[in-house]
Design an enzyme around this catalytic site. Structure first.
Site, PDB file in Angstrom:
ATOM      1  N   LYS A  33      -8.855   2.257  -6.849  1.00 23.43           N
ATOM      2  CA  LYS A  33      -7.883   3.250  -6.384  1.00 23.43           C
ATOM      3  C   LYS A  33      -6.519   2.881  -6.930  1.00 23.43           C
ATOM      4  O   LYS A  33      -6.306   1.756  -7.372  1.00 23.43           O
ATOM      5  CB  LYS A  33      -7.864   3.379  -4.865  1.00 23.43           C
ATOM      6  CG  LYS A  33      -7.718   2.092  -4.101  1.00 23.43           C
ATOM      7  CD  LYS A  33      -7.633   2.314  -2.605  1.00 23.43           C
ATOM      8  CE  LYS A  33      -8.899   2.833  -2.010  1.00 23.43           C
ATOM      9  NZ  LYS A  33      -8.868   3.039  -0.594  1.00 23.43           N
ATOM     10  N   CYS A  61      -3.630   2.864  -5.268  1.00 22.81           N
ATOM     11  CA  CYS A  61      -2.757   2.336  -4.216  1.00 22.81           C
ATOM     12  C   CYS A  61      -2.140   0.999  -4.625  1.00 22.81           C
ATOM     13  O   CYS A  61      -2.875   0.102  -5.013  1.00 22.81           O
ATOM     14  CB  CYS A  61      -3.580   2.177  -2.942  1.00 22.81           C
ATOM     15  SG  CYS A  61      -2.677   1.521  -1.537  1.00 22.81           S
ATOM     16  N   HIS A  92       0.845  -1.197   0.000  1.00 24.37           N
ATOM     17  CA  HIS A  92       0.000   0.000   0.000  1.00 24.37           C
ATOM     18  C   HIS A  92       0.879   1.246   0.000  1.00 24.37           C
ATOM     19  O   HIS A  92       2.065   1.186   0.327  1.00 24.37           O
ATOM     20  CB  HIS A  92      -0.833   0.083   1.291  1.00 24.37           C
ATOM     21  CG  HIS A  92      -1.783  -1.025   1.529  1.00 24.37           C
ATOM     22  ND1 HIS A  92      -3.092  -0.949   1.159  1.00 24.37           N
ATOM     23  CD2 HIS A  92      -1.615  -2.232   2.138  1.00 24.37           C
ATOM     24  CE1 HIS A  92      -3.712  -2.071   1.529  1.00 24.37           C
ATOM     25  NE2 HIS A  92      -2.826  -2.864   2.116  1.00 24.37           N
ATOM     26  N   HIS A 118      -2.630  -3.232  -3.409  1.00 20.42           N
ATOM     27  CA  HIS A 118      -4.016  -2.990  -3.012  1.00 20.42           C
ATOM     28  C   HIS A 118      -4.915  -2.903  -4.244  1.00 20.42           C
ATOM     29  O   HIS A 118      -5.980  -3.509  -4.293  1.00 20.42           O
ATOM     30  CB  HIS A 118      -4.074  -1.708  -2.180  1.00 20.42           C
ATOM     31  CG  HIS A 118      -5.427  -1.400  -1.624  1.00 20.42           C
ATOM     32  ND1 HIS A 118      -5.626  -0.345  -0.782  1.00 20.42           N
ATOM     33  CD2 HIS A 118      -6.643  -1.974  -1.780  1.00 20.42           C
ATOM     34  CE1 HIS A 118      -6.916  -0.291  -0.448  1.00 20.42           C
ATOM     35  NE2 HIS A 118      -7.545  -1.267  -1.041  1.00 20.42           N
TER      36      HIS A 118
END
Length: 138
Positions: free
Chosen positions: A122, A124, A10, A114
């Protein structure tokens, strides 16, 4: 110890100068989480901080937390909060070190980002984990 299937990378999606305490405070005060999002956070200087025991379940990826250990580097965005792989060399070295240690304990665990989980929308950790692992011959 719980069965670990994933080692999840992350970013904190914060400036690299953000403190771990302020991130933990955000999880508790704003998100209302009882458990933190990551087991480890890596500061810009490469310091690895164990923020939650790996025996416990953190809040890193909804629906995938039970079999996962979550590792975040502090950073991952530019000044306008756009995704940016701004890991320092020290953070990259610490990621490799920590991943090697964890792979010894959990040899079948899959290292992933992630953003690589289903229904995650997202950026990440702000870099492609699979490509990076190939580049470093991991």
């Amino acid at each position: 110890m719980r069965a670990i299937k994933y080692l999840v990378l992350h970013c904190t999606a914060t400036p690299q100068t953000t403190t771990i305490e302020s991130i933990k405070d955000y999880w508790k005060r704003v998100l209302g989480w009882k458990n933190p999002g990551y087991h480890f956070m890596i500061k810009a200087n490469g310091e690895i901080v164990n923020t939650f025991p790996i025996e416990n379940i953190a809040n890193g990826v909804a629906g995938y937390n039970t079999p996962s250990i979550h590792i975040a580097y502090i950073g991952g965005v530019d000044a306008k909060n756009n995704p940016l792989d701004n890991r320092t060399d020290a953070q990259k070295a610490s990621q490799i070190k920590l991943l090697k240690e964890l792979k010894l304990k959990f040899p079948t665990a899959i290292i992933t980002g992630h953003r690589d989980f289903p229904k995650v929308n997202k950026a990440c950790p702000s870099f492609d984990v699979k490509t990076w692992l190939k580049q470093i011959n991991f």
